[in-house]
Design a protein around this motif. Sequence first.
Motif, PDB file in Angstrom:
ATOM      1  N   ARG B 180       4.151  16.316  -3.739  1.00 49.77           N
ATOM      2  CA  ARG B 180       3.693  15.451  -2.694  1.00 49.77           C
ATOM      3  C   ARG B 180       3.842  13.910  -3.146  1.00 49.77           C
ATOM      4  O   ARG B 180       4.051  12.882  -2.403  1.00 49.77           O
ATOM      5  N   ARG B 181       3.881  13.551  -4.526  1.00 52.93           N
ATOM      6  CA  ARG B 181       3.877  12.520  -4.934  1.00 52.93           C
ATOM      7  C   ARG B 181       5.396  12.115  -4.978  1.00 52.93           C
ATOM      8  O   ARG B 181       5.727  10.877  -4.708  1.00 52.93           O
ATOM      9  N   PRO B 184       6.857  11.835  -0.463  1.00 51.37           N
ATOM     10  CA  PRO B 184       5.764  11.255   0.253  1.00 51.37           C
ATOM     11  C   PRO B 184       5.864  11.932   1.631  1.00 51.37           C
ATOM     12  O   PRO B 184       6.667  11.578   2.330  1.00 51.37           O
ATOM     13  N   SER B 223      10.995  15.032   2.063  1.00 51.33           N
ATOM     14  CA  SER B 223      10.421  13.819   2.585  1.00 51.33           C
ATOM     15  C   SER B 223      11.484  13.358   3.868  1.00 51.33           C
ATOM     16  O   SER B 223      12.500  13.171   3.664  1.00 51.33           O
ATOM     17  N   ASP B 226      10.089   8.477   5.096  1.00 54.02           N
ATOM     18  CA  ASP B 226       8.445   7.941   5.532  1.00 54.02           C
ATOM     19  C   ASP B 226       8.478   6.492   5.341  1.00 54.02           C
ATOM     20  O   ASP B 226       8.927   5.838   4.453  1.00 54.02           O
ATOM     21  N   LYS B 230       2.825   3.321   0.361  1.00 50.49           N
ATOM     22  CA  LYS B 230       2.343   4.454  -0.457  1.00 50.49           C
ATOM     23  C   LYS B 230       1.102   3.715  -1.343  1.00 50.49           C
ATOM     24  O   LYS B 230       1.307   2.623  -1.675  1.00 50.49           O
ATOM     25  N   GLU B 250      -3.920   7.675   7.068  1.00 54.16           N
ATOM     26  CA  GLU B 250      -2.605   8.095   6.793  1.00 54.16           C
ATOM     27  C   GLU B 250      -1.859   7.717   8.301  1.00 54.16           C
ATOM     28  O   GLU B 250      -0.616   7.478   8.521  1.00 54.16           O
ATOM     29  N   VAL B 255       0.347   6.087   3.246  1.00 54.23           N
ATOM     30  CA  VAL B 255       0.570   7.639   2.864  1.00 54.23           C
ATOM     31  C   VAL B 255       0.140   7.728   1.460  1.00 54.23           C
ATOM     32  O   VAL B 255       0.339   6.811   0.552  1.00 54.23           O
ATOM     33  N   VAL B 257      -0.279   9.208  -1.947  1.00 56.51           N
ATOM     34  CA  VAL B 257       0.685  10.183  -2.988  1.00 56.51           C
ATOM     35  C   VAL B 257      -0.146  10.503  -4.169  1.00 56.51           C
ATOM     36  O   VAL B 257       0.465  11.539  -4.855  1.00 56.51           O
ATOM     37  N   ASP B 258      -1.362   9.964  -4.370  1.00 58.34           N
ATOM     38  CA  ASP B 258      -2.008  10.777  -5.638  1.00 58.34           C
ATOM     39  C   ASP B 258      -3.610  10.608  -5.366  1.00 58.34           C
ATOM     40  O   ASP B 258      -3.780   9.687  -4.580  1.00 58.34           O
ATOM     41  N   GLY B 322       3.047   7.233  -9.068  1.00 53.23           N
ATOM     42  CA  GLY B 322       3.262   7.625  -7.750  1.00 53.23           C
ATOM     43  C   GLY B 322       4.309   6.606  -7.142  1.00 53.23           C
ATOM     44  O   GLY B 322       4.538   6.603  -6.053  1.00 53.23           O
ATOM     45  N   ALA B 324       3.379   3.572  -6.256  1.00 46.88           N
ATOM     46  CA  ALA B 324       2.478   3.325  -5.165  1.00 46.88           C
ATOM     47  C   ALA B 324       2.279   1.628  -4.991  1.00 46.88           C
ATOM     48  O   ALA B 324       2.712   1.225  -5.946  1.00 46.88           O
TER      49      ALA B 324
END
Lengths: 262, 386, 413
Positions: B180-181, B184, B223, B226, B230, B250, B255, B257-258, B322, B324
Motif C-alpha cells: 500500500r505504500r 497508494p 495503483s 492516485d 501522500k 482520504e 492518501v 501510505v503508512d 513512503g 509522503a
Amino acid sequence: MIVAGVDVGSQTTKAVILGYGQGFGGFYSEAMKPTGIDVPEVSKMVIGEALEKVQLSFANVDKIVSTGYGRISIPFSTRTITEITCNAAGVHQLYPDVTLAIDVGGQDSKIIKMNSEGKVLQFAMNDKCAAGTGKFLEIAAQALEIPLDDLGKISLRSRRRITMSSICTVFAQTEIVSLIARRTDKEDIAAALHEAVANRIFGLINSVNPEAKARVVMTGGVARNIAVVKLLERMLGREILVPDNPQIVTALGAALMAENLD
Amino acid sequence: MEKTLAILKKIIEQPYSRAASWKMETGGKVIGCAPMYFPDEMVHAAGALPVALFGSNDAITLADMHLMTNACDQVRSTFDMLLKGKYDFLDGVAAICVCDQVRFFMEVWQLDHPFPFFHQMWRPYRMDSSTRPFLVSELKRLKSNLEIFTGIKITPEALCESIRIYNESRSLMRRLNELRRMRPGIMTAADMSKIIAASMLIPIEDHNKLMKELLFKVEKETSKGDERIKIVVAGHPCAIPNGLLLDLVEDLGLVIVDDDFFSGGRRFATDVVLNGDPFESLANYYMEAIPCTTSHFPGNWISEGKSYSPYGDYVIEMMKRGRADAVVLLRLMSCDPFDLEFVFLKKKLAERNIPYLTLFIDHSLGPLEPIRTRVQAFIETLKASR
Amino acid sequence: MGEETLKVNQRLEAQKRLGKLIQGHYSYAREVEKKKDQLIAWTTSGAPNEILWTMDFFVQFPEAYAATCGAKHAAHAHCVITETHGYERHLCTYCRNSLGSTLAEIEGKGAFDPLARPDFLLVANNSCILITKWWEHLSHYWKIPMINIDSPLIVPGMDQKEIVDHVKRQCMDLINFLEGFTGKKFDYDRLKEIVANGKRSAEGYREVLNANRHDPVPATFFDLIGHNFPNLVLRFKPEAEEHYKMMKAELEQRISDGIVPMPNMKYRLYWDGVPYWFAIRNLSEKLQSLGMCLVTSTYFEVFAFERLDPSRPLDSVAENTAMFYLNRSVNYKAEVTEKIFKDFHLDAGVFAYALSCKPFSISMHYIADTIQKKLSAPVTIIEGDLVDETFYDEERNNMKLQALAETLAAKKR
C-alpha cells in the motif's frame, strides 16, 4: 466579472459581492444576517441583499465561493473553501504585510500564520471548547446582566485583579454568580473573564509559533471587544490591527478566492 | 479480494465474537491483552487466545464514576466496557504498564471487576544492559503465571514455535503495508487498520491464512493514478483509530501510505529474531523496538540548538520511506507521554520544514464538521505551497 | 482531660528551627552557585540520593521547590510559561512549575526564587513515569546529563529480591558514571556514615509522626507537613536527626502540658494525597471552624525512607528506592490507610484529588470507598491541584467539608 463570497458562521452569515472592472475599484457590497437553521435559504437571502444594494441579481453573478461551517450545505456555490484560506485571503487583501491573523467568532477561534503572499503556512483552531470564543463573552454578559457590546468597555474600568478558576464556559456562570453574591465588582469580574478569554486565544496563538516581528490583524465578532484586543496586544507585545468591519473579512476572502477560480 | 476483505472487516464489527466461540469450541482460556507491546506469543504458547483490549466507540457512561475524567480515552473506554460486562467472557486481562494511566488504572480494574488471571508486566522504562536482566525475569514471571493459570507448561520449543507464527504474521502484514505504500490507493487506510486489528482478535493461525489469501489478490493490484497528496499518520494512539475519520481524511484528498498505530505499523515493525533462548530473543525485541513516546532514551538529551526526539526521527523516516509530503498526527486528549514528546516533536518537524496537521481523535468524535474543516484547510495549504 | 484544661497554641518551636534549616539550605545554594566549588544535582524524592550525597553533590529537589512555589502563589505564573511553549494544561503542575521556572531562567526572565543551576540530573520513575520525561526536558534545557533509575511498579507476585537487584545494578552504573563525571572515587565508608545518619533521621521522623496518635494531637497535619524537609533533603547530615529529636521532645511536652493546636477539636480526620500547597490557610480555617482536626496522612509515608541500614549500605539504599511508597499496589496503599485509621483513631477522611497528578488521584476513589465500607467512616473527595490555584474551587470544596462535618455530627447523636 462579478463574484460572491458567502461565509456561513454559527451565529451570522455574511456575504460580499465584488465586481471587477478595473481591479478592486469596481464595485463592492456586503450584507449580514443571523444564520438561523435554514442555511441555504439564509445564504441566498444574504447574497440577495448584498446584490440588491448595487442593483444586481443572482443572474449577474459568475462565481460563488461558500465558506464557514455551513459551507457544504449551499447547493448553488461554485466551490467550497475553508474559512482558514478565505480569512487569510481577505486579511492579505486589506493588510498585505500582515502575516498573523487572529479570527475569533461566536464559537470558533482560529489563528492563521501566513507568508508575505497571503498563503497559509500553519493554522490552529479551538478544540471542542468555547472558552476562547465569543460564546464565553456572551454567557458572561448574560450572567453579569450587561449588554454584550458594553462588556469590553466596562471591564476596562476594573481596579482589582481577581483570578477565576473556571476553565469551562458553563462553570464560569456558577462562579460569576457566587462572585456577585460576595459583592465583587462587576468590572473586576468582567476583567477576569476577559483575561480568561485572552489567555485561551493566546495559547492558541503560541501553538503556531508566531514570528517575533509578525504584524497582526484580528477579525471576527470578538475583534469589536476593545478589552480583548488590548489584552492580546499586551500579551503579544505589539499592536493589533482591527478592520472597520471585522466580521466581513472572511466573506471578502471567499469572494477574492471566487475571482481566482478557473 | 473483496470476500477476504469483507471477512476481516466483519471481525471488527463484532470484535469478540470469534474469541467467545473459540472458547466454547476448545474450552481454552481467553486473555485480554492491552495492545501496547504485550507479548501475545507467550499467551499463545500457553494454549490460550490473546485478544486485544481496544475499547469501543460507545459513549462512556460508567467509567467516570470511578476514575479521573481527565484520563485518556483509551483507558476510560476500556474500563467502561469492563463495567458494562462486555469483557465478561474473558478469563483474564494483562498489560505492560507503559504509562501512568495504564499503570494505575489497571489495578482499579482488577479490584472493581476481578478476573481469575490478572497480570501487570513491567517493561523497564530505560532499556540497556543493566536493565535487561529484569526484563528477562519479567518475561519469565509472565510465563510462570500463565503456566499456573492454564495448567500448560510453556516449553522453550513451544514458545519458539509461537514466536515463529507471530513472526510470520508480522511479515505478512509488513508485505501488505509495503504494497500500500508503494501503490497508494489500492487499499483504504480504514480497511488497512481493520485488517491489522483483526489479527489481534482471532486466532493468529486463522488470520495468517486470511492474510495469505488477501495478499495473493493484492499483489496483483495496481495503483490507478492516485492524485491525492501522500501522507503518513503518526501518534500511535493506543486505540483503533475511527474508520470514519480515516475515510474522511482520504475522501478529502489525502492518501495515507503508512502509520504507526498499535493496530497498524507498530504491530509489525520488527520481528522477534530467534536466537537460541526465546526469552533472550524477546528481550532483544523489546530493546530494539522502534522509538515510542513511552520509552526513555538515555544519552543524547544534550544537543546544541536542535531538538531531540527519537520518535520524531522515526516519523520523518516513515514519511521519507513512503515518499509522503506531510504528516497527520492523531492524538488522544490527556495522553501524558505524547503531550510531553510533542513539545520536541513539533520543533523537529518545524526544523525540517515538514507540514503537519494535528487531529484529536477521542472516540466521541462528535460532528465530523470541524475535522473536515481542518483537513480541508490543511490540503489547501499543501496545494498552495506546491 | 477536660476541655477547660487545654491551652491552644499553634506555634511550634520546631517550625522556627525548620525555617532556619530551609533558609540555610537555600542560601547555601546561592553560595555554591557563585563559588562553583561543589557540583549541583537535581533529584527526585525516591531516587537513591545517598549516592549523590556520598559524592559530595549539593542536592536540590524540584518537587519540594514546586511545593514552595505553590505555597507562595508563584506556581501559576511558571505554569503559564510552559503553555506558551506548547505544554498541555492537564500535565502535572509540579512538572510544569519546574519547566516553567527553568525556561524563565534560561530566557533571562527570572523565575521565583529559583533553585541553583544544576550540573547533573538524577531521577527514579518510582513516583511516576511522567517524572522521567520531565527530567528529559530538564536535561535538554540545561544541557546536562541525566540518569534514570528504573523502578518497577510493585505488584503481588513480584520477587522483591529481583526488584532490589535490578535497582542495585542501576545504582552501580550510576556510581560508575559519577566517578567519571566528578573525577572522584566513590567512598563506601562515607556512604555507610550517610546511611547511618539517614536511618536515625528516618526513625526520628517516624516518632514525630506517631506523636499524633495521642488524643488530642499536639499538632495538626498541616503543622507537620513541612517537616518532611529534613528527612527528604538533609537526612545525610546529623542536623536532620537532631531536629526530629527536639521536635519529638517538644510534642511530648505539649501533650503533657495539655497544649493543643486548635480550639474546638471535635473530630479526628485523615488527609489523603498531596496538600494543596496554595490553599493551606484556607483549608485550615475552614476545618477549624468545623471542629475538624487533620491528624495524619499516608502522604508522610512517601518521605519515610525506613529501609536505610548501615550494615548493608548500598543494598538498603537500593531497597529504599525499589520499595518506595508510591510504587506500591493500590491494595497495599489501602491497607496502610486502613491501619492508619485504626492506629490513630480517626473519624473521617478528606481525600484531596489533584487534577494533574495521576499517581495520587487515580486510586483515590477506590481507597476512599474502601475506608468508607470497611470502617464505616465518612469520607469526602475535594478537588484541586498540587500547585495551580486556578484548578481549585473554594465554594464547592467548602461545601463538601461542611457536609462531612454534618455527617459526623449526625453520627455522634
